[in-house]
Design an enzyme around this catalytic site. Structure first.
Site, mmCIF file in Angstrom:
data_model
loop_
_atom_site.group_PDB
_atom_site.id
_atom_site.type_symbol
_atom_site.label_atom_id
_atom_site.label_comp_id
_atom_site.label_asym_id
_atom_site.label_seq_id
_atom_site.Cartn_x
_atom_site.Cartn_y
_atom_site.Cartn_z
ATOM 1 N N LYS A 129 -29.863 10.577 -1.508
ATOM 2 C CA LYS A 129 -29.285 9.512 -0.695
ATOM 3 C C LYS A 129 -28.232 10.096 0.247
ATOM 4 O O LYS A 129 -27.654 11.137 -0.058
ATOM 5 C CB LYS A 129 -28.595 8.492 -1.607
ATOM 6 C CG LYS A 129 -29.534 7.604 -2.380
ATOM 7 C CD LYS A 129 -28.767 6.562 -3.168
ATOM 8 C CE LYS A 129 -29.683 5.691 -3.992
ATOM 9 N NZ LYS A 129 -30.540 4.799 -3.202
ATOM 10 N N ARG A 139 -38.150 1.832 -11.085
ATOM 11 C CA ARG A 139 -39.467 1.395 -11.566
ATOM 12 C C ARG A 139 -40.082 2.426 -12.508
ATOM 13 O O ARG A 139 -40.846 2.084 -13.401
ATOM 14 C CB ARG A 139 -40.369 1.089 -10.358
ATOM 15 C CG ARG A 139 -40.574 2.255 -9.440
ATOM 16 C CD ARG A 139 -41.058 1.837 -8.047
ATOM 17 N NE ARG A 139 -39.959 1.419 -7.187
ATOM 18 C CZ ARG A 139 -40.113 1.036 -5.924
ATOM 19 N NH1 ARG A 139 -41.324 1.012 -5.373
ATOM 20 N NH2 ARG A 139 -39.075 0.669 -5.204
#
Ligand code: BES
Ligand code: MN
Ligand code: ZN
Length: 491
Positions: free
Chosen positions: A273, A347
């Site tokens: 990020k 996920r």
């Protein structure tokens, strides 16, 4: 803080503060009227002079030389909106906290809220006052002056017993929120997966109805959880799947399960990020924190329900042994996954936790709670959590629980037509679906692991914490929604 219901009148109260409601239009509520008469119309004069308009969230503190300070609280219109009422009591609690009073009386007799009953009002009142006391100074070497409100006396005109359980409920929700907030606010070098596991064990020591079992990485290896492990292997902090089984209901009844995303820090992994604001990714375990907070509330209320709380805890780091874009891993249910972006890690840990929960506990229903996508935050902002499910009845239950607890959620689509966005050239599915419909493709990914189950996914990326500035911090959401959802199962 003690929250007491007493059948008495403001004119008999001689403590340090009285909280009095003021409406934005028309006559003064009963208690305010009583004090206004004592003060020869002083409050009416303030309103006439527009020193106070009675808007929701507005407060005015009036010191008195010989008597309690009066804290006037704007309530808005008579029989107003639920959100306005909540805003008003939160402002009242904050005004009291900011004053020097350590005790207060509040009298909301005659105040009604549209479509809600007195039980709802009592719950919200107790919750707001308890919640206002949350304070995080664990990591300051010099502690702040903690707010010291010891007692709130809510003055009523009816017998107290009838409403006592509402007060307990509201306070228990706020205590669950406080636990959730604390876990979120703790720095990521403290709140690690192992720390969350220890906190779960501590909860178990509070109730004979709760037992925990914790899967370590060896066990996960044995179970074939290649997807979860592809995330945790990049970190020196060992990943954990924490299962908390609360048996308050009938022994044969299948439990309702909540599964929380517990990424204790999300760097993005090799798909790193950007640096700005990355510290906020310590909040990527707020789904897990909300499950732990909900468990605390359920324990304190001793709810007669079978409830399973599961936390998928890992740290997402870049490292020589971290997953790379292009890696293909096999999940516990046999699905092969092409990891096209290591930043879509939530996920990957959740899918194995879901498979394990379904296979091991055969729950009656299962909901995962996750700070899953920036896309959901863009769509709904900080107001609503996103609900995804193909089950209309379950969706309605969740939306209703959010509405009644003032912790709202909004349904977003989950349809077969979106599933093909997850197609991969090299594996059964990819872990990302491209630029479009990012919140939905994340839900589609999870749906591959919850077939034939009553399942919903709650994306709390926008609602779990407040960003930046003085307000920065965990919000304690969606604990109120989750507690109400479970409590409603009792009928
Ligand atoms: N934890 C983030 C989601 C997130 C982002 C929550 C910002 C709150 C604020 C999640 O793991 C993530 O990185 N998601 C990616 C998915 C993408 C790579 C498909 C995102 O939303 O950008
Ligand atoms: Mn991520
Ligand atoms: Zn994440």
């Amino acid at each position: 803080m003690e929250f007491i219901l007493t059948q008495s009148s403001v004119s008999e109260y001689s403590g340090p503060a009285i909280l009095l409601p003021v409406l934005s239009e028309g006559a003064l509520p009963a208690a305010t009227q009583t004090i206004d008469e004592k003060l020869n119309g002083f409050i009416s004069q303030l309103i006439e002079n527009k020193d106070l308009k009675g808007k929701p969230g507005e407060t005015l503190v009036i010191p008195q030389a010989n008597g309690p300070r009066l804290i006037l609280i704007g309530i808005g219109k008579a029989d107003g909106k639920t959100s306005d009422f909540v805003k008003s009591v939160q402002a009242a609690a904050n005004a009291l906290k900011a004053s020097a009073a350590d005790e207060a009386a509040i009298d909301l007799s005659g105040i009604t809220v549209n479509t809600k009953d007195q039980h709802w009002i009592n719950r919200q009142l107790a919750q707001a006052f308890q919640d206002s006391l949350y304070h995080f100074d664990e990591c300051k070497s010099k502690k702040d002056d903690a707010p010291a409100i010891s007692t709130i006396k809510s003055l009523t005109v009816v017998a107290e017993n009838q409403y006592q359980s509402d007060i307990l409920f509201g306070q228990a929700v706020a205590k669950g929120m406080a636990f959730c907030k604390k876990l979120g606010d703790l720095p990521p070098n403290v709140a690690t997966p192992s720390y969350l596991a220890d906190e779960a064990d501590k909860l178990a020591s509070l109730s004979g109805k709760l037992t925990t079992s914790i899967l370590d990485e060896d066990k996960m290896e044995e179970l074939g959880m290649g997807s979860f492990l592809s995330v945790s292997k990049g970190s020196i902090e060992p990943g954990k799947i924490i299962c908390m089984e609360y048996k308050g209901g009938k022994s044969g009844d299948a439990p309702h399960a909540l599964v929380g995303k517990g990424i204790t820090f999300d760097t993005g992994g090799i798909s790193l990020k950007p640096g700005a604001g990355m510290d906020e990714m310590k909040y990527d375990m707020c789904g897990a924190a909300s499950v732990l907070g909900t468990m605390l509330t359920i324990i304190s209320l001793d709810l007669p329900i079978n409830f399973l709380g599961v936390v998928a805890a890992a740290e997402n780091m870049p490292a020589g042994h971290a997953s790379k874009p292009g890696d293909i891993v096999t999940a516990m249910n046999g699905t092969t996954i092409e990891i096209l972006n290591t930043d879509a890690e939530g996920r990957l840990v959740l899918c194995d936790a879901l498979t394990y929960t379904i296979e091991t506990y055969k729950p009656a229903s299962i909901m995962d709670i996750a700070t899953l996508t920036g896309a959901c935050m863009m769509a709904l902002g900080g107001v609503n959590s996103g609900v995804f499910t193909e089950d209309d009845a379950l969706a309605q239950e969740i939306l209703d629980a959010g509405q009644s607890s003032c912790d709202p959620a909004w349904r977003l689509p989950l349809q077969d037509e979106y599933q093909e966005l997850l197609d991969s050239n090299f594996a059964d599915i990819a872990n990302i679906g491209g630029r479009l419909a990012g919140a939905t493709t994340a839900a589609c990914f999870l749906s591959r692991f919850t077939k034939d189950q009553t399942w919903a996914h709650l994306d709390i990326a926008g609602t779990a914490w407040n960003s930046g500035g003085k307000n920065k911090g965990s919000s304690g959401r969606p604990v109120p929604l989750l507690v109400n959802y479970l409590a409603n199962k009792l009928g």
